[in-house]
Design an enzyme around this catalytic site. Structure first.
Site, mmCIF file in Angstrom:
data_model
loop_
_atom_site.group_PDB
_atom_site.id
_atom_site.type_symbol
_atom_site.label_atom_id
_atom_site.label_comp_id
_atom_site.label_asym_id
_atom_site.label_seq_id
_atom_site.Cartn_x
_atom_site.Cartn_y
_atom_site.Cartn_z
ATOM 1 N N GLU B 52 29.469 73.686 60.050
ATOM 2 C CA GLU B 52 29.324 73.607 58.593
ATOM 3 C C GLU B 52 28.073 74.330 58.080
ATOM 4 O O GLU B 52 28.058 74.823 56.955
ATOM 5 C CB GLU B 52 29.307 72.152 58.130
ATOM 6 C CG GLU B 52 30.667 71.461 58.218
ATOM 7 C CD GLU B 52 30.942 70.837 59.576
ATOM 8 O OE1 GLU B 52 30.155 71.075 60.517
ATOM 9 O OE2 GLU B 52 31.937 70.108 59.709
ATOM 10 N N PHE B 114 34.016 54.957 59.576
ATOM 11 C CA PHE B 114 33.989 56.120 60.454
ATOM 12 C C PHE B 114 33.715 57.384 59.633
ATOM 13 O O PHE B 114 34.344 57.625 58.619
ATOM 14 C CB PHE B 114 35.323 56.258 61.202
ATOM 15 C CG PHE B 114 35.383 57.481 62.065
ATOM 16 C CD1 PHE B 114 34.511 57.642 63.135
ATOM 17 C CD2 PHE B 114 36.285 58.499 61.787
ATOM 18 C CE1 PHE B 114 34.548 58.783 63.920
ATOM 19 C CE2 PHE B 114 36.329 59.636 62.577
ATOM 20 C CZ PHE B 114 35.458 59.788 63.637
ATOM 21 N N GLN B 115 32.782 58.181 60.077
ATOM 22 C CA GLN B 115 32.357 59.416 59.395
ATOM 23 C C GLN B 115 31.918 59.164 57.951
ATOM 24 O O GLN B 115 32.101 60.004 57.082
ATOM 25 C CB GLN B 115 33.449 60.491 59.461
ATOM 26 C CG GLN B 115 33.660 60.984 60.901
ATOM 27 C CD GLN B 115 34.422 62.286 60.989
ATOM 28 O OE1 GLN B 115 35.268 62.572 60.156
ATOM 29 N NE2 GLN B 115 34.120 63.079 62.013
ATOM 30 N N LYS B 164 38.324 60.017 49.558
ATOM 31 C CA LYS B 164 39.681 60.433 49.901
ATOM 32 C C LYS B 164 40.725 59.844 48.949
ATOM 33 O O LYS B 164 41.708 60.511 48.615
ATOM 34 C CB LYS B 164 39.980 60.014 51.342
ATOM 35 C CG LYS B 164 41.159 60.752 51.942
ATOM 36 C CD LYS B 164 41.290 60.461 53.427
ATOM 37 C CE LYS B 164 42.487 61.220 54.014
ATOM 38 N NZ LYS B 164 42.666 60.927 55.441
ATOM 39 N N MET B 482 7.379 85.489 66.472
ATOM 40 C CA MET B 482 6.404 85.061 65.475
ATOM 41 C C MET B 482 5.641 83.836 65.983
ATOM 42 O O MET B 482 4.443 83.693 65.713
ATOM 43 C CB MET B 482 7.095 84.767 64.145
ATOM 44 C CG MET B 482 6.158 84.703 62.960
ATOM 45 S SD MET B 482 5.221 86.238 62.730
ATOM 46 C CE MET B 482 6.204 87.089 61.500
#
Lengths: 178, 586
Positions: B52, B114-115, B164, B482
């Site tokens: 993502e 969940f999630q 949802k 760097m």
């Protein structure tokens, strides 16, 4: 106040205390946005009160007392104004016409001379007794924050149990809205 | 126009109505209804990323190279948390994005489902604004408001978190017409009094300099054009931040190169000795100012910015103009033409004389080599061989990024995509994917380091899937360069964890993904290898083996001022330059 790691510009400013009125949409999370802004950017909150003031328009008024150098105060106001649900930010301190009050509920326990003295002082401070029994009082006191500090200080040796205060609500003097 | 449809269909309808053509995303349990709606339509192309974070960077690349709003779709929980780095990156660099996240159904919110995660809570400080949509009635308005907030004013990312059950619910969809946010009204036009005052200050200056930034790019192509007109009308020198490169043509004589920590001597010295800084769409970032108490001590400052909170945040300015760069520059040019300020030509000539002397120092000089590829040389060759092409550049973060900024010349806006504010290693590959989606026929190159590139290497797979012939040009020095440079400066050259003991064979890695790998380690073969890369119709990983010891100069070390720069050809004991106080800084 220098918020960067880097040495600041040669502008020496002393911190000032300002009272800000912020009109916001009363939507979920708006208070978290305001509080998160202060913690995330390292600003002070000395007092914060919030309540819906215009029910039909779903607007809330947040009163914030904060401390910072003039440059930081300007930043705080600009950062607040940048939040999407914020309608207006007014620095009441700058207008010079700020009326600020706080309410406190103070519980004092005691008998005999201490109890009489507490009641006498409450009278002198124009505190109201809102709960009483034979061994305790709850006083309600409204006023400037330092007045409440002073009263609470006096109650200390007279049997102060605990107290609760609302934080500052403020408005400008005169006929005009903010 | 209003129609009955499900929440999921509203999302797609709103994206279409807002002109979204490409959506970067990754499916999951809480966004399946929206993915089903995507399946049933053909207008919006969905790009399936591999992580993502990649979706958000790709949308950033798409947005920055087109000027449009980037669109992202991810699932709840880990989908949303993985997007956080990209959202923060977009916030810091003011990139307009709309990120839609799925959420568990409303009745499960707060149950540790969940999630489930508190997406609006987590993304509150890393978005311009966010919404949790609890009622289908609010969804169309919020979808359109989101685009408005993302692209207007100072652009930024927004998140819409949609449970949802709201995606399944049916409601009335309304189009974007007449959508106005009830409070959000950014100021576009600058105050005319301030503009007149600014023009007067510009006319009277003896040692002026334009200091321009990403705000010019964000304001659109007209802003770049107006900036060029104003700079030409005055004859004054101009420098740019990392974010602003391309707004003014790098090959023009009035351009002094980038300023700041790894900027040119002439740009930094001109800032230091100037009597007027005209800041256009930049924000006096710490990489630019260096030591604040020694920053441009003789200069008055004009600051044009659309965000009032940028003004007087770090540097107190003398004339502030809040407004959109293009609008303000247009007004400034008009006032300039009306009032015809008489410039002190003699003073300006003397000023240019000083600047020429600084230029003559040739601060970007480095020691060349016939045996080993110098990273600067690699960028120079890359530029020379691609300048005839329609080229877009993205970068990762580190030494290679600074060399790209120093040695690649940008003459047009929206051609340079880099993570400036947040400094996100791993930005370049997914950003290149997004740029190539927007410009399928153009040459899109990610100038990379071998450390950064491994952070989001999985997006090579996305490039292969969508036949996006991006070129990943790795300056491979085996170090986090760097980090190593700072360890030399600050920590006695103790290279704590900055050497990559195990690196993949990048050629084989490219082939494993289904792309093409090219390796080059000889300066004499570099041109041919770059040509091979340009000609290749597939995604390419170019493993350019460069001098592992090279450092990035010039440099304003931490805690130093603009007139205290270090040079690549003059540094003897790099470890002794920074004092104890400077070591505390970032």
């Amino acid at each position: 106040m220098n918020t960067s790691h880097y040495p600041s510009q040669h502008i020496f400013q002393t911190p000032e205390t300002h009272t800000l009125s912020v009109i916001v949409d009363n939507e979920p999370g708006v208070l978290a946005r305001v509080v998160g802004l202060f913690s995330g950017r390292g600003y002070n909150i000395e007092s914060l009160t919030v309540s819906e003031t215009e029910h039909e328009a779903h607007l809330s008024r947040i009163t914030i007392v904060t401390t910072g150098t003039p440059m930081v105060i300007e930043q705080i106001k600009n950062q607040l104004a940048r939040l999407v649900p914020v309608h207006r930010v007014v620095d009441l301190t700058v207008t010079g016409r700020v009326l600020a009050r706080e309410l406190a509920l103070i519980k004092v326990k005691g008998k005999g001379e201490a109890r009489v003295e507490a009641l006498r002082l409450a009278d002198a401070f124009r505190a109201r007794v809102v709960d009483a029994n034979t061994e305790s009082f709850v006083f309600e006191l409204t006023g400037k924050s330092d007045k409440i500090d002073e009263f609470v200080g006096l109650m200390g040796p007279l049997g102060l149990v605990e107290y609760s205060r609302t934080g500052v609500a403020a408005i400008s003097r005169g006929p005009d809205a903010m | 126009m209003s129609r009955q449809m499900t929440g999921a269909e509203m999302v797609i309808a709103a994206l279409q109505d807002q002109g979204v053509e490409v959506l970067f995303g990754y499916p999951g349990g809480s966004v399946l209804p929206i993915y089903d709606a995507i399946f049933k339509q053909e207008k919006i192309r969905h790009v399936l990323v591999r992580h993502e974070q990649g979706a958000v960077h790709a949308a950033e690349g798409y947005a920055r190279s087109t000027g449009k709003v980037g669109a992202v779709l991810v699932t709840s929980g880990p989908g949303a948390t993985n997007a956080v780095t990209g959202l923060t990156d977009a916030l810091m660099d003011s990139i307009p994005l709309v990120c839609i996240t799925g959420q568990v159904p409303t009745h499960l919110i707060g149950q540790d489902a969940f999630q489930e995660c508190d997406t609006v809570g987590i993304t509150r400080p890393c978005t311009k604004h966010n919404w949790l949509v609890k009622r289908i009635e609010d969804l169309p308005r919020i979808l359109h408001e989101a685009f408005l907030v993302a692209k207007s004013g100072r652009p930024g990312p927004v998140v819409i978190d949609i449970p949802k059950d709201v995606q399944f619910a049916t409601g009335t969809y309304v189009g974007p017409k007449n959508i106005q946010h009830k409070t959000y009204r950014p100021k576009i036009k600058g105050d005319m009094d301030a503009i007149r005052k600014a023009v007067e200050m510009i006319g009277k200056a003896h040692r002026p300099i334009f200091y321009t930034g990403g705000g010019v790019i964000n304001s659109g192509p007209a802003a770049s054009q107006l900036l060029r007109e104003l700079v030409k009308a005055t004859g004054y020198p101009i420098t740019s931040t990392l974010m602003g490169l391309g707004a003014y043509p790098a090959k023009d004589d009035q351009f002094l190169g980038m300023l700041g920590m790894h900027g040119t001597l002439e740009a930094n010295m001109a800032m230091h000795e100037s009597d007027l800084i005209i800041c256009v769409g930049a924000r006096f970032d710490d990489r630019i100012t260096g030591r604040l108490d020694a920053f441009a001590p003789h200069a008055k400052k004009i600051h044009i910015d659309i965000d009032p909170s940028s003004i007087n945040k770090i540097i107190k300015v003398d004339c502030a103009i809040v407004g959109d760069v293009a609008h303000v520059l247009e007004d400034m040019l008009r006032v300039w033409k009306q009032t015809q300020p008489e410039i002190d030509k003699k003073a300006l000539k003397a000023w240019w004389g000083k600047i020429e002397a600084w230029k003559a120092r040739k601060c970007l000089a480095y020691k060349g080599s016939d045996e080993i590829i110098k990273p600067q040389y690699a960028i120079q060759r890359l530029y020379e061989m691609t300048k005839k092409h329609d080229t877009y550049i993205t970068t990762e973060v580190g030494q290679h990024q600074m060399w790209a900024a120093q040695f690649f010349k940008f003459d047009e806006p929206n051609r340079w995509m880099t993570s400036g504010g947040l400094g996100t290693m791993g930005y370049g590959i997914p950003a290149a994917v997004g740029v190539q989606m927007a410009h399928p026929k153009s040459l899109v190159i990610d100038i990379a380091g071998e450390a950064s590139v491994l952070m989001t290497m999985q997006e090579m797979s996305t490039a292969v899937q969508y036949r996006l012939p991006i070129k990943i040009f790795i300056l491979n020095n085996h170090y986090m360069g760097m980090v190593r440079q700072w360890q030399e400066l600050l920590h006695g050259g103790r290279y704590s964890e900055s050497y990559s003991e195990a690196l993949p064979d990048f050629v084989k890695l490219a082939e494993a993904f289904g792309g093409v790998g090219i390796r080059c380690d000889k300066p004499s073969e570099l041109d041919a290898a770059i040509q091979q890369m340009i000609d290749c119709p597939k995604p390419v990983i170019f493993d350019c083996i460069v001098d592992p010891a090279e450092n990035c100069f010039p440099m304003i070390p931490s805690g130093k001022a603009h007139n205290e720069m270090l040079f690549g050809d003059a540094v003897e004991d790099i470890g002794s330059v920074i004092d104890e106080k400077g070591k505390m800084l970032v």
